[in-house]
Write a protein that holds these residues in place. Structure first.
Motif, PDB file in Angstrom:
ATOM      1  N   ILE B  64       0.877  -1.170   0.000  1.00 18.17           N
ATOM      2  CA  ILE B  64       0.000   0.000   0.000  1.00 18.17           C
ATOM      3  C   ILE B  64       0.916   1.221   0.000  1.00 18.17           C
ATOM      4  O   ILE B  64       1.845   1.302   0.802  1.00 18.17           O
ATOM      5  CB  ILE B  64      -0.925   0.028   1.243  1.00 18.17           C
ATOM      6  CG1 ILE B  64      -1.737  -1.267   1.337  1.00 18.17           C
ATOM      7  CG2 ILE B  64      -1.873   1.211   1.194  1.00 18.17           C
ATOM      8  CD1 ILE B  64      -1.225  -2.277   2.311  1.00 18.17           C
ATOM      9  N   CYS B  65       0.656   2.159  -0.906  1.00 21.15           N
ATOM     10  CA  CYS B  65       1.530   3.332  -1.060  1.00 21.15           C
ATOM     11  C   CYS B  65       0.762   4.624  -0.803  1.00 21.15           C
ATOM     12  O   CYS B  65      -0.455   4.640  -0.860  1.00 21.15           O
ATOM     13  CB  CYS B  65       2.113   3.378  -2.469  1.00 21.15           C
ATOM     14  SG  CYS B  65       2.899   1.846  -2.971  1.00 21.15           S
ATOM     15  N   GLU B  66       1.535   5.687  -0.545  1.00 21.71           N
ATOM     16  CA  GLU B  66       1.010   7.030  -0.232  1.00 21.71           C
ATOM     17  C   GLU B  66       0.569   7.100   1.230  1.00 21.71           C
ATOM     18  O   GLU B  66      -0.379   6.417   1.641  1.00 21.71           O
ATOM     19  CB  GLU B  66      -0.159   7.443  -1.133  1.00 21.71           C
ATOM     20  CG  GLU B  66       0.191   7.529  -2.605  1.00 21.71           C
ATOM     21  CD  GLU B  66       1.195   8.628  -2.931  1.00 21.71           C
ATOM     22  OE1 GLU B  66       1.126   9.729  -2.328  1.00 21.71           O
ATOM     23  OE2 GLU B  66       2.083   8.392  -3.757  1.00 21.71           O
ATOM     24  N   ILE B  69      -3.107   7.339   2.389  1.00 17.45           N
ATOM     25  CA  ILE B  69      -3.858   6.155   1.960  1.00 17.45           C
ATOM     26  C   ILE B  69      -3.495   4.982   2.867  1.00 17.45           C
ATOM     27  O   ILE B  69      -4.358   4.177   3.249  1.00 17.45           O
ATOM     28  CB  ILE B  69      -3.584   5.849   0.468  1.00 17.45           C
ATOM     29  CG1 ILE B  69      -4.175   6.978  -0.388  1.00 17.45           C
ATOM     30  CG2 ILE B  69      -4.160   4.502   0.060  1.00 17.45           C
ATOM     31  CD1 ILE B  69      -3.849   6.884  -1.864  1.00 17.45           C
ATOM     32  N   GLN B  72      -5.354   5.391   6.123  1.00 19.84           N
ATOM     33  CA  GLN B  72      -6.761   4.993   5.977  1.00 19.84           C
ATOM     34  C   GLN B  72      -6.904   3.481   5.927  1.00 19.84           C
ATOM     35  O   GLN B  72      -7.830   2.910   6.505  1.00 19.84           O
ATOM     36  CB  GLN B  72      -7.354   5.567   4.683  1.00 19.84           C
ATOM     37  CG  GLN B  72      -7.721   7.020   4.795  1.00 19.84           C
ATOM     38  CD  GLN B  72      -8.624   7.482   3.674  1.00 19.84           C
ATOM     39  OE1 GLN B  72      -9.816   7.206   3.660  1.00 19.84           O
ATOM     40  NE2 GLN B  72      -8.059   8.192   2.731  1.00 19.84           N
ATOM     41  N   TYR B  73      -5.975   2.833   5.238  1.00 19.82           N
ATOM     42  CA  TYR B  73      -5.970   1.369   5.146  1.00 19.82           C
ATOM     43  C   TYR B  73      -5.849   0.748   6.536  1.00 19.82           C
ATOM     44  O   TYR B  73      -6.628  -0.132   6.913  1.00 19.82           O
ATOM     45  CB  TYR B  73      -4.811   0.915   4.243  1.00 19.82           C
ATOM     46  CG  TYR B  73      -4.633  -0.582   4.202  1.00 19.82           C
ATOM     47  CD1 TYR B  73      -3.695  -1.219   5.015  1.00 19.82           C
ATOM     48  CD2 TYR B  73      -5.413  -1.358   3.347  1.00 19.82           C
ATOM     49  CE1 TYR B  73      -3.538  -2.598   4.980  1.00 19.82           C
ATOM     50  CE2 TYR B  73      -5.249  -2.743   3.305  1.00 19.82           C
ATOM     51  CZ  TYR B  73      -4.313  -3.354   4.120  1.00 19.82           C
ATOM     52  OH  TYR B  73      -4.157  -4.719   4.084  1.00 19.82           O
ATOM     53  N   GLU B  76      -8.977   1.104   8.422  1.00 17.13           N
ATOM     54  CA  GLU B  76     -10.066   0.235   7.962  1.00 17.13           C
ATOM     55  C   GLU B  76      -9.849  -1.219   8.364  1.00 17.13           C
ATOM     56  O   GLU B  76     -10.791  -1.917   8.734  1.00 17.13           O
ATOM     57  CB  GLU B  76     -10.212   0.321   6.428  1.00 17.13           C
ATOM     58  CG  GLU B  76     -10.958   1.567   5.997  1.00 17.13           C
ATOM     59  CD  GLU B  76     -11.180   1.670   4.495  1.00 17.13           C
ATOM     60  OE1 GLU B  76     -11.671   2.728   4.077  1.00 17.13           O
ATOM     61  OE2 GLU B  76     -10.857   0.718   3.759  1.00 17.13           O
ATOM     62  N   ARG B  92     -15.874  12.986   8.115  1.00 16.87           N
ATOM     63  CA  ARG B  92     -14.809  12.294   7.385  1.00 16.87           C
ATOM     64  C   ARG B  92     -14.317  13.158   6.232  1.00 16.87           C
ATOM     65  O   ARG B  92     -13.115  13.281   5.985  1.00 16.87           O
ATOM     66  CB  ARG B  92     -15.324  10.962   6.804  1.00 16.87           C
ATOM     67  CG  ARG B  92     -15.504   9.877   7.826  1.00 16.87           C
ATOM     68  CD  ARG B  92     -16.401   8.790   7.260  1.00 16.87           C
ATOM     69  NE  ARG B  92     -15.687   7.859   6.435  1.00 16.87           N
ATOM     70  CZ  ARG B  92     -15.122   6.749   6.892  1.00 16.87           C
ATOM     71  NH1 ARG B  92     -15.168   6.457   8.169  1.00 16.87           N
ATOM     72  NH2 ARG B  92     -14.500   5.933   6.067  1.00 16.87           N
ATOM     73  N   ARG B  96     -10.584  14.547   5.606  1.00 22.31           N
ATOM     74  CA  ARG B  96      -9.842  14.246   4.373  1.00 22.31           C
ATOM     75  C   ARG B  96      -9.416  15.526   3.669  1.00 22.31           C
ATOM     76  O   ARG B  96      -8.299  15.635   3.166  1.00 22.31           O
ATOM     77  CB  ARG B  96     -10.701  13.408   3.423  1.00 22.31           C
ATOM     78  CG  ARG B  96     -10.837  11.973   3.851  1.00 22.31           C
ATOM     79  CD  ARG B  96     -11.610  11.186   2.806  1.00 22.31           C
ATOM     80  NE  ARG B  96     -11.607   9.778   3.116  1.00 22.31           N
ATOM     81  CZ  ARG B  96     -12.693   9.030   3.265  1.00 22.31           C
ATOM     82  NH1 ARG B  96     -13.892   9.571   3.126  1.00 22.31           N
ATOM     83  NH2 ARG B  96     -12.597   7.746   3.547  1.00 22.31           N
TER      84      ARG B  96
END
Lengths: 225, 218
Positions: B64-66, B69, B72-73, B76, B92, B96
């Motif tokens: 997973i990159c950035e 992000i 958020q991953y 989640e 939210r 963001r």
């Protein structure tokens, strides 16, 4: 359901991202065309920081930045999902939305060139960006979202419809079937999706609008540039 | 299945630190692998072929990159501990929006220590404007997330260990211009997840000196 309004401008691909998302989910909304040369009090009130469109106003509360708006629409109305369920796949979709924000603007730099080194540089950047989409983003899928369109497809809408206009005006061809087979097919398939097909700016009108904008920009830069 | 979490990162990166804070908030064990960006590892090139940048999180073999992000991953997947994003869609969206805005600080901050003269002055002005706006967004809340430390706090707090470096090269004081923001950053540092993830401002300052020499800024 509380009232939904969209403040946008008709030639803007960013406006269209939001229109597509709302239509795909069947959300009724009021569209308000903004005149960016004479910004309305409503726009300035709802987006004081950036003063840009699109702005979604839901129950009187504004959401700005099209990528943020798309995720808001997804969170608020889960039907016809634009994001997959799997967290890793969601992260990949978001990665490409961010890529669209950071890298696709190079096609608009190309739009503003007339030739020489500046154009070569913008063309090179655009080709590299498209290469990344072809080899890493789309690969052999029909859509960035897989078998059906998702949030990343909406984010790359510029590449499907507006890039062709840029190619025509600048006189360069970037996406060809033999150089970018998957991307080339995707630009056709994306625009065949009924909701997208029924919600695109007329190509001829768009070409005229952007030609005028480009001519004005180039004239204001002065001679010798 | 045992979770395998690897973080490809650079010790001084405030973007990488965001991921470290998020992992710590969730109490997750992971393997940290320091990257040399002048001699990129095959693993980095394989896991982030598009940008070839850090941070990259590798969870059970999948990248997973950035930084935002990745945060958020993490939020989640490990949703039942210390939630970072609020559950209300409008809140939210606000989190963001402002988290994306903090990325401007990264670019402006770089200009602050990479340039001199007028260019640097412009960057400094832009940087302070950003911080002031963010301070306005904080208002009188203890955290950007309200009563609890949240997504936007994670996005911004890692810049605080870079403040000393920015102040030295830009010749200004963050505390003088944004006292509430500095108070907020100190409050965040009381959390283990933050204090264990952020780097020593003096070490960051040394890093910037080294980078300026290498890039021929001096």
């Amino acid at each position: 359901m509380e009232e939904v309004k969209l403040i946008g401008t008709w030639p803007s691909p960013f406006s269209y991202r939001v229109i597509w998302a709302l239509k795909l989910k069947g959300i009724p909304y009021e569209y308000i065309e903004e005149d960016l040369s004479n910004k309305s009090p409503m726009l300035l009130q709802h987006n004081p920081l950036h003063k840009k469109i699109p702005v979604l106003v839901h129950g009187g509360k504004p959401i700005c930045e099209s990528a943020v708006i798309l995720q808001y629409i997804e969170d608020m109305w889960p039907q016809n999902p634009l994001l997959p369920n799997d967290p890793h796949e969601r992260a990949v979709a978001r990665f490409w939305v961010q890529f669209a924000e950071n890298k696709v603007p190079c096609i608009w730099r190309l739009f503003r060139t007339t030739g020489g080194e500046e154009q070569e540089k913008a063309k090179k950047e655009s080709m590299e960006m498209l290469r990344a989409l072809e080899e890493h983003g789309l690969r052999d899928k029909n859509f960035f979202g897989g078998d059906k369109i998702g949030i990343a497809d909406l984010a790359f809408g510029q590449v499907a419809h507006w890039l062709e206009m840029i190619e025509d005006l600048v006189g360069v061809k970037l996406i060809e079937a033999h150089t970018f087979p998957h991307l080339h097919a995707w630009t056709k398939n994306f625009k065949q999706v009924p909701t997208i097909k029924e919600n695109l700016p007329d190509y001829g009108e768009m070409l005229m609008y952007f030609k005028r904008a480009r001519d004005n920009f180039l004239a204001s830069r002065g001679p010798g540039m | 299945m045992a979770e395998e979490i690897i973080l490809l990162d650079l010790w001084a990166s405030m973007l990488g630190m965001r991921v470290r804070v998020a992992l710590a908030e969730k109490g997750l064990k992971y393997e940290y692998r320091e990257q040399d960006l002048r001699d990129k590892s095959p693993l980095l090139l394989e896991m982030n072929p598009v940008h070839k940048k850090i941070p990259v999180l590798i969870h059970n073999g999948k990248p997973i990159c950035e930084s935002l992000i990745i945060v958020q991953y993490i939020d989640e997947v490990w949703y039942n501990k210390s939630p970072l994003l609020p559950s209300d869609p409008y809140k939210r969206a606000q989190a963001r929006f402002w988290a994306d805005y903090t990325d401007k600080l990264y670019e402006l901050g770089r200009q602050l220590w990479l340039t001199k003269g007028e260019e640097q002055e412009t960057a400094k002005k832009g940087f302070m404007e950003c911080l002031k706006l963010l301070e306005g967004e904080l208002g009188d809340k203890p955290y950007f997330g309200g009563e609890n430390f949240g997504f936007l706090d994670v996005a911004l707090v890692t810049f605080s260990c870079w403040f000393f470096a920015y102040e030295s090269f830009g010749n200004f004081s963050v505390e003088a211009e944004c006292p509430k923001l500095v108070a907020w950053s100190k409050r965040c540092m009381e959390k283990d997840s933050v204090s264990s993830s952020l780097e020593d401002p003096l070490k960051i300052h040394g890093f910037v000196i080294m980078m300026r020499k290498e890039l021929g800024v001096e």
